[in-house]
Design a protein around this motif. Structure first.
Motif, PDB file in Angstrom:
ATOM      1  N   VAL A  76     -10.716  -0.754  -2.474  1.00 37.58           N
ATOM      2  CA  VAL A  76     -10.618   0.705  -2.396  1.00 37.58           C
ATOM      3  C   VAL A  76      -9.586   1.108  -1.356  1.00 37.58           C
ATOM      4  O   VAL A  76      -8.754   1.996  -1.586  1.00 37.58           O
ATOM      5  CB  VAL A  76     -11.995   1.317  -2.068  1.00 37.58           C
ATOM      6  CG1 VAL A  76     -11.863   2.807  -1.745  1.00 37.58           C
ATOM      7  CG2 VAL A  76     -12.967   1.116  -3.230  1.00 37.58           C
ATOM      8  N   PHE A 117     -22.181   3.723  -6.493  1.00 41.33           N
ATOM      9  CA  PHE A 117     -21.254   4.484  -5.659  1.00 41.33           C
ATOM     10  C   PHE A 117     -19.947   3.732  -5.451  1.00 41.33           C
ATOM     11  O   PHE A 117     -18.871   4.247  -5.735  1.00 41.33           O
ATOM     12  CB  PHE A 117     -21.887   4.810  -4.308  1.00 41.33           C
ATOM     13  CG  PHE A 117     -20.915   5.446  -3.346  1.00 41.33           C
ATOM     14  CD1 PHE A 117     -20.579   6.777  -3.467  1.00 41.33           C
ATOM     15  CD2 PHE A 117     -20.328   4.698  -2.338  1.00 41.33           C
ATOM     16  CE1 PHE A 117     -19.664   7.370  -2.602  1.00 41.33           C
ATOM     17  CE2 PHE A 117     -19.418   5.277  -1.464  1.00 41.33           C
ATOM     18  CZ  PHE A 117     -19.085   6.620  -1.595  1.00 41.33           C
ATOM     19  N   LEU A 173     -16.390   4.690  -7.120  1.00 43.89           N
ATOM     20  CA  LEU A 173     -15.282   5.080  -6.259  1.00 43.89           C
ATOM     21  C   LEU A 173     -14.075   4.185  -6.487  1.00 43.89           C
ATOM     22  O   LEU A 173     -12.939   4.654  -6.557  1.00 43.89           O
ATOM     23  CB  LEU A 173     -15.719   5.024  -4.796  1.00 43.89           C
ATOM     24  CG  LEU A 173     -14.675   5.435  -3.758  1.00 43.89           C
ATOM     25  CD1 LEU A 173     -14.232   6.881  -3.982  1.00 43.89           C
ATOM     26  CD2 LEU A 173     -15.224   5.255  -2.346  1.00 43.89           C
ATOM     27  N   SER A 174     -14.321   2.894  -6.628  1.00 41.84           N
ATOM     28  CA  SER A 174     -13.232   1.957  -6.865  1.00 41.84           C
ATOM     29  C   SER A 174     -12.512   2.268  -8.178  1.00 41.84           C
ATOM     30  O   SER A 174     -11.286   2.270  -8.253  1.00 41.84           O
ATOM     31  CB  SER A 174     -13.766   0.521  -6.888  1.00 41.84           C
ATOM     32  OG  SER A 174     -12.739  -0.394  -7.186  1.00 41.84           O
ATOM     33  N   CYS A 231     -10.490   5.633  -7.858  1.00 46.41           N
ATOM     34  CA  CYS A 231      -9.287   5.481  -7.036  1.00 46.41           C
ATOM     35  C   CYS A 231      -8.141   4.885  -7.850  1.00 46.41           C
ATOM     36  O   CYS A 231      -6.977   5.254  -7.678  1.00 46.41           O
ATOM     37  CB  CYS A 231      -9.584   4.584  -5.833  1.00 46.41           C
ATOM     38  SG  CYS A 231     -10.574   5.376  -4.561  1.00 46.41           S
ATOM     39  N   LEU A 246      -9.467  13.219  -1.568  1.00 45.79           N
ATOM     40  CA  LEU A 246     -10.712  12.481  -1.358  1.00 45.79           C
ATOM     41  C   LEU A 246     -11.921  13.318  -1.746  1.00 45.79           C
ATOM     42  O   LEU A 246     -12.904  12.795  -2.284  1.00 45.79           O
ATOM     43  CB  LEU A 246     -10.812  12.037   0.103  1.00 45.79           C
ATOM     44  CG  LEU A 246     -11.936  11.057   0.439  1.00 45.79           C
ATOM     45  CD1 LEU A 246     -11.844   9.808  -0.426  1.00 45.79           C
ATOM     46  CD2 LEU A 246     -11.909  10.679   1.906  1.00 45.79           C
ATOM     47  N   LEU A 296     -12.367  13.004  -5.440  1.00 49.46           N
ATOM     48  CA  LEU A 296     -12.921  11.705  -5.817  1.00 49.46           C
ATOM     49  C   LEU A 296     -14.426  11.645  -5.589  1.00 49.46           C
ATOM     50  O   LEU A 296     -15.151  10.970  -6.326  1.00 49.46           O
ATOM     51  CB  LEU A 296     -12.237  10.586  -5.013  1.00 49.46           C
ATOM     52  CG  LEU A 296     -10.762  10.314  -5.347  1.00 49.46           C
ATOM     53  CD1 LEU A 296     -10.166   9.356  -4.330  1.00 49.46           C
ATOM     54  CD2 LEU A 296     -10.620   9.744  -6.752  1.00 49.46           C
ATOM     55  N   LEU A 297     -14.897  12.376  -4.578  1.00 52.22           N
ATOM     56  CA  LEU A 297     -16.309  12.311  -4.234  1.00 52.22           C
ATOM     57  C   LEU A 297     -17.172  13.263  -5.040  1.00 52.22           C
ATOM     58  O   LEU A 297     -18.386  13.079  -5.115  1.00 52.22           O
ATOM     59  CB  LEU A 297     -16.487  12.611  -2.742  1.00 52.22           C
ATOM     60  CG  LEU A 297     -15.909  11.559  -1.789  1.00 52.22           C
ATOM     61  CD1 LEU A 297     -15.925  12.074  -0.368  1.00 52.22           C
ATOM     62  CD2 LEU A 297     -16.679  10.257  -1.895  1.00 52.22           C
TER      63      LEU A 297
END
Length: 444
Positions: free
Chosen positions: A55, A145, A149-150, A153, A161, A164-165
């Protein structure tokens, strides 16, 4: 999947493409090197650390360090990391610190956050803390999670960011549906708080413009805070048509540990009020917004950063100092599981909560006798200018403006700084759009 995001970022943190972020107003420049550090306690699986490194690389971090230490040794390791950054002799664009430890051992990370905030090379730069809890006997592979996220990205490297969240996919389902009833509850102690009436009027007008059916109560006692919240919840559960969003503003003096003080001087815990609304069946899966205009302690922040001559400050038209607690983002999640291990709302049964504090933890929240509070007045100004914008992005802009202000505190002629703290377990984008017929406010 639910997790908690808490922080005091002044602008949206664009991690992936420094050149692109420099071309956009309201993005961190990230002009210096981006550095990452993983601190993991003994027994953390190598696969978790490997995913974290992937990440970091995808987000453009040039330096990725990893160290193993007990949780008690995290502070010492982080102090060494801070000294290493200051020794570089130049600014650092961004720092990302991943703390991986057994569940429940990272509940009070403030000392760690403060240690990195002291880093001179990071003044005015984003400091991201990824706090991951692990569970003994959990699956060896990273959970939802980290895996999600990986993947995001890699697929959307130019997203901020915050995007992404909060956005699982760029689709209509990634935004909350606010087509149902919107309800707001404003609880404000006016007596003994000069300027508070200006906040009530400004926030009440904003709620009208955003089509919230609004209830106002002034000078509630501590018990009345609880009773009004319970009645608000019961009223929503009894509502015959769907409810899509709730907004609660809590405005009062604050105690030394972040308590709210009623008009009778008695204490009420804001967490109890949040928990009360979380029980509302009508709001399951819907956003619940809490605005807290109250002191959270007695600290008065003089700010950090280089000093400047008065003529230089006037030429820049900006303060050279930054609030000590600004530019921090904390992300609480479970490394292997599907729910949060965070210390505040963020678990699977407390998702969809957004809390905005007028001050960082332990600090004073300022209010002007003639204009009202910087937080509420700036919030109203920003949301009225762009009511259809994504709320987390707008709140970050609110914080940027508040951070730029200098406040003359009541304890002398020395200027003070302040910043907001935003805590979110939202699972989708939240956009409050105006343009509908305003509803009358009860209580004015």
């Amino acid at each position: 999947m639910a997790f908690l995001v808490a922080g005091t970022l002044q602008v949206a943190s664009q991690m992936a493409d420094a050149r692109q972020s420099l071309e956009r107003k309201g993005k961190y420049g990230l002009q210096g090197p981006r550095v990452a550090l993983t601190l993991s306690s003994p027994g953390v699986l190598a696969s978790t650390v490997a995913v974290l490194e992937g990440v970091f690389r995808t987000l453009g971090f040039e330096s990725c360090q990893k160290r193993e230490a007990s949780v008690q040794g995290f502070l010492e390791e982080l102090a060494g990391f801070r000294e290493q950054l200051d020794a570089l002799g130049g600014p650092v664009g961004c720092a990302l610190v991943a703390l991986v430890a057994p569940r429940g051992q990272l509940r009070q990370p403030q000392q760690l956050v403060w240690e990195l905030s002291r880093c001179r090379a990071l003044w005015g730069c984003p400091k991201v803390f990824l706090l991951l809890s692990t569970t003994p006997g959990a699956a060896p592979e990273p959970g939802a999670f980290l895996a999600g996220l990986s993947q995001l990205c890699g697929r959307f490297p130019h997203w901020s960011l915050l995007q992404l969240l909060t956005e699982p996919e760029p689709s209509p389902s990634a935004q909350y549906d606010l087509s149902g009833t919107r309800a707001a509850l404003l609880l404000s102690v006016i007596h003994g708080r000069p300027g508070a009436q200006h906040d009530v009027e400004a926030l009440g007008g904003l709620c009208q413009a955003l089509n919230f059916k609004t209830t106002l109560r002034t000078d509630p006692t501590a018990q009345a805070f609880q009773e009004e919240m319970a009645q608000f919840r019961e009223g929503l559960d009894a509502h015959r048509v769907p409810v899509s969003c709730a907004l609660v503003a809590l405005m009062a003096h604050g105690g030394p540990q972040g308590q709210l003080l009623g008009a009778d001087g008695q204490e009420v815990q804001p967490e109890a009020l949040v928990q009360e609304l979380s029980r509302c069946r009508a709001l399951w899966g819907c956003p619940k917004i809490f605005l807290l205009q109250a002191c959270r302690g007695r600290q008065r922040d003089a700010g950090l950063g280089p000093t400047a001559l008065p003529w230089f400050r006037r030429w820049l038209q900006a303060s050279p100092t930054t609030p000590s607690h600004a530019d921090v983002l904390q992300i609480y999640a479970d490394a292997q599981g599907r729910s949060s291990g965070g210390p505040t709302p963020g678990s699977s049964d407390q998702a969809d909560i957004l809390m905005v504090y007028a001050a960082a933890e332990g600090c004073v929240a300022y209010r002007d006798d003639e204009k009202g509070s910087d937080f509420i007045q700036t919030l109203v100004e920003v949301l009225r200018a762009d009511p259809g914008g994504e709320l987390l992005e707008l709140l970050t802009e609110v914080n940027r403006r508040v951070c730029e202000l200098e406040v003359l505190g009541p304890d002398g002629q020395r200027r003070r700084k302040a910043c907001l703290e935003i805590r979110s377990s939202l699972r989708r984008r939240l956009c409050l759009q105006a343009g509908l017929r305003p509803l009358p406010l009860r209580g004015f």
